[in-house]
Write a protein that holds these residues in place. Structure first.
Motif, PDB file in Angstrom:
ATOM      1  N   GLU A   1       0.849  -1.190   0.000  1.00 48.85           N
ATOM      2  CA  GLU A   1       0.000   0.000   0.000  1.00 48.85           C
ATOM      3  C   GLU A   1       0.885   1.240   0.000  1.00 48.85           C
ATOM      4  N   VAL A   2       0.716   2.071  -1.038  1.00 54.11           N
ATOM      5  CA  VAL A   2       1.499   3.290  -1.179  1.00 54.11           C
ATOM      6  C   VAL A   2       0.543   4.467  -1.334  1.00 54.11           C
ATOM      7  N   GLU A   3       0.594   5.386  -0.384  1.00 55.32           N
ATOM      8  CA  GLU A   3      -0.240   6.584  -0.420  1.00 55.32           C
ATOM      9  C   GLU A   3       0.672   7.787  -0.661  1.00 55.32           C
ATOM     10  N   ILE A   4       0.286   8.636  -1.611  1.00 60.77           N
ATOM     11  CA  ILE A   4       1.105   9.801  -1.953  1.00 60.77           C
ATOM     12  C   ILE A   4       0.233  11.050  -1.915  1.00 60.77           C
ATOM     13  N   SER A   5       0.744  12.089  -1.260  1.00 63.96           N
ATOM     14  CA  SER A   5       0.064  13.384  -1.203  1.00 63.96           C
ATOM     15  C   SER A   5       1.086  14.468  -1.502  1.00 63.96           C
ATOM     16  N   VAL A   6       0.869  15.208  -2.607  1.00 63.41           N
ATOM     17  CA  VAL A   6       1.831  16.224  -3.019  1.00 63.41           C
ATOM     18  C   VAL A   6       1.106  17.504  -3.412  1.00 63.41           C
ATOM     19  N   ARG A   7       1.850  18.611  -3.345  1.00 69.93           N
ATOM     20  CA  ARG A   7       1.394  19.913  -3.825  1.00 69.93           C
ATOM     21  C   ARG A   7       2.310  20.355  -4.957  1.00 69.93           C
ATOM     22  N   PHE A   8       1.813  21.269  -5.782  1.00 70.04           N
ATOM     23  CA  PHE A   8       2.580  21.743  -6.936  1.00 70.04           C
ATOM     24  C   PHE A   8       2.905  23.220  -6.776  1.00 70.04           C
ATOM     25  N   ASP A   9       4.162  23.551  -7.046  1.00 71.38           N
ATOM     26  CA  ASP A   9       4.637  24.931  -7.005  1.00 71.38           C
ATOM     27  C   ASP A   9       4.971  25.365  -8.434  1.00 71.38           C
ATOM     28  N   PRO A  10       4.111  26.179  -9.092  1.00 69.99           N
ATOM     29  CA  PRO A  10       4.354  26.543 -10.494  1.00 69.99           C
ATOM     30  C   PRO A  10       5.548  27.467 -10.682  1.00 69.99           C
ATOM     31  N   GLU A  11       5.956  28.178  -9.646  1.00 71.90           N
ATOM     32  CA  GLU A  11       7.102  29.076  -9.772  1.00 71.90           C
ATOM     33  C   GLU A  11       8.406  28.283  -9.849  1.00 71.90           C
TER      34      GLU A  11
END
Length: 453
Positions: free
Chosen positions: A19-29
């Motif tokens: 079981e692999v859970e991934i939570s990420v945010r994106f920085d467009p700069e």
């Protein structure tokens, strides 16, 4: 039947099911995603091993000219990388020791530092958290970004390996039970394969079974035109760039027929949603990951050159080839380094076999028009004789052979002498070997063996 057993044994199914859970945010700069992934270990382990594929692109290839680099990068070399920031045992909140190690010189011989990650575990069942950050390079295709559209099929996060890698490092993507959530800025849109759902600016997805990849595709909302088609309980979703909606919608309608032919012979495809996406590249490269097919803008900007529908049948064949990867290369894992012919050769075999059954195997079957005009007559005069199998598959390989550029099908990249002939070797020679094997065994027996995989 011994030959068929060898073929089946060549596939790596590695269905670990972690079981692999991934939570990420994106920085467009900064062109980065950052966040965490959690891996559940149901049994005690002393250590965990990961491959960090993005770091293979951290340094430029020192063995090729800048002209070759320009064919990959939009504005000169632009690095990709993944940085591991922390390793934490969730049960106690304890920081765990980890080290980044060089990869063996297998897939390539440069930019090998920090490609293998080893994390020491507390020898108990539990959950490991890895905090990481990955950068998208500016490239013509992927992985990376082209303008403000971001694509990454494989390896944008650390990938859990089944065991400690040895001196030989096969490029096999293990199967895990992934759930992913991606947070984007206001006004951005993501198209994630699997069972995607949206909560505000957060896009989440999961899959019906273990998969070997979760592709990312996202950008500003105004850059996309979307539409849907339901067929046999499956949702087919099209994502086009402005101006190409009608052409991509037309291709989308071919998916039910192609899938039905494949499923009847090789077993059902488990996912209930498939994405057909137009990638902005003007390089003529199509791609596939689990549940998502990418077709290049190159095709849509040339489909109607000289006459309406000049490249339509070629596009249908390319779509059939990419859909075949949902069974071969994606659905059944292979070593993309040394044994990629099993992925490409089998996808060629499926797609050409379907195409010839659908459009005929003899004579000109690529540039065929339903209506006639001056443009159609010109194309027919110049190209009307072209046959998909004879002229685009058999002839290119025969030329490679007669020019002395042929090599073994199963061969690690580091040992390949003539990289310019790799496509003909993997795709076309692979197809011919499989077609010959089907003839020896009988097509029905051969298809039964493939279905068993």
């Amino acid at each position: 039947m011994r030959k068929l057993f060898i073929l089946v044994a060549g596939f790596s199914l590695l269905a670990l099911g972690a079981e692999v859970e991934i939570s990420v945010r994106f920085d467009p700069e900064k062109h980065e995603i950052f966040g965490s992934q959690w891996i559940t270990f149901s049994e005690p382990q002393e250590e965990a091993w990961f491959v960090v594929l993005a770091n293979l692109g951290r340094e430029p290839n020192p063995y090729v000219s800048p002209l070759v680099q320009d064919s990959i990068y939009v504005s000169g070399f632009d690095p990709a990388w993944t940085r591991i920031e922390r390793a934490v045992w969730e049960k106690t909140g304890e920081d765990l020791p980890f080290e980044l190690l060089p990869a063996p010189a297998t897939y390539q011989t440069y930019s090998l530092s920090d490609v293998i990650l080893r994390v020491s575990l507390p020898s108990e069942a539990g959950k490991l958290r890895l905090d990481f950050r990955t950068r998208f390079p500016h490239v013509w295709v992927e992985p990376g970004r082209l303008g403000d559209i971001y694509t990454w099929r494989f390896g944008w996060h650390p990938i859990l390996l089944p065991e400690k890698p040895g001196e030989a490092f096969p490029l096999v993507l293990p199967f895990h039970e992934y759930t992913v959530e991606l947070e984007l800025p206001e006004g951005w849109q993501a198209f994630l394969p699997g069972e995607q759902r949206r909560e505000g600016n957060v896009f989440k997805t999961s899959f019906a079974q273990a998969v070997n990849s979760v592709a990312l595709f996202f950008g500003p909302e105004e850059r996309f035109r979307t539409f849907q088609l339901e067929s046999g309980g499956r949702l087919l979703e099209g994502v086009a760039l402005p101006g190409d909606e009608a052409a991509l919608r037309a291709l989308l309608t071919w998916i039910p027929e192609i899938l039905s032919w494949y499923e009847e012979r090789f077993g059902p495809y488990p996912e209930k949603r498939i994405l057909l996406v137009e990638h902005p590249t003007q390089v003529g490269v199509a791609m596939t990951a689990e549940g998502i097919v990418f077709l290049p803008r190159w095709f849509f900007s040339r489909e109607n050159l000289t006459a309406a529908g000049t490249l339509t049948r070629l596009g249908i064949y390319i779509l059939a080839h990419e859909l075949a990867h949902l069974w071969w290369g994606i659905g059944a894992g292979v070593d993309f380094d040394a044994e990629n012919w099993l992925s490409e050769g089998l996808s060629q075999y499926l797609s050409i076999t379907w195409y010839e059954e659908r459009f005929g195997a003899e004579g000109g079957n690529l540039f065929v028009f339903e209506r006639k005009g001056l443009g159609e007559e010109l194309v027919d005069y110049a190209l009307g004789f072209l046959n998909l199998r004879e002229h685009l598959t058999e002839l290119p390989y025969l030329q490679t052979f007669f020019y002395g550029f042929d090599e073994a099908l199963v061969k690690p990249t580091r040992e390949v002498k003539y990289d310019q002939a790799t496509a003909d070797r993997l795709y076309n020679k692979g197809y011919l070997v499989l077609r010959a094997l089907a003839h020896v065994l009988g097509e029905e027996n051969f298809h039964r063996g493939l279905r068993a995989v």
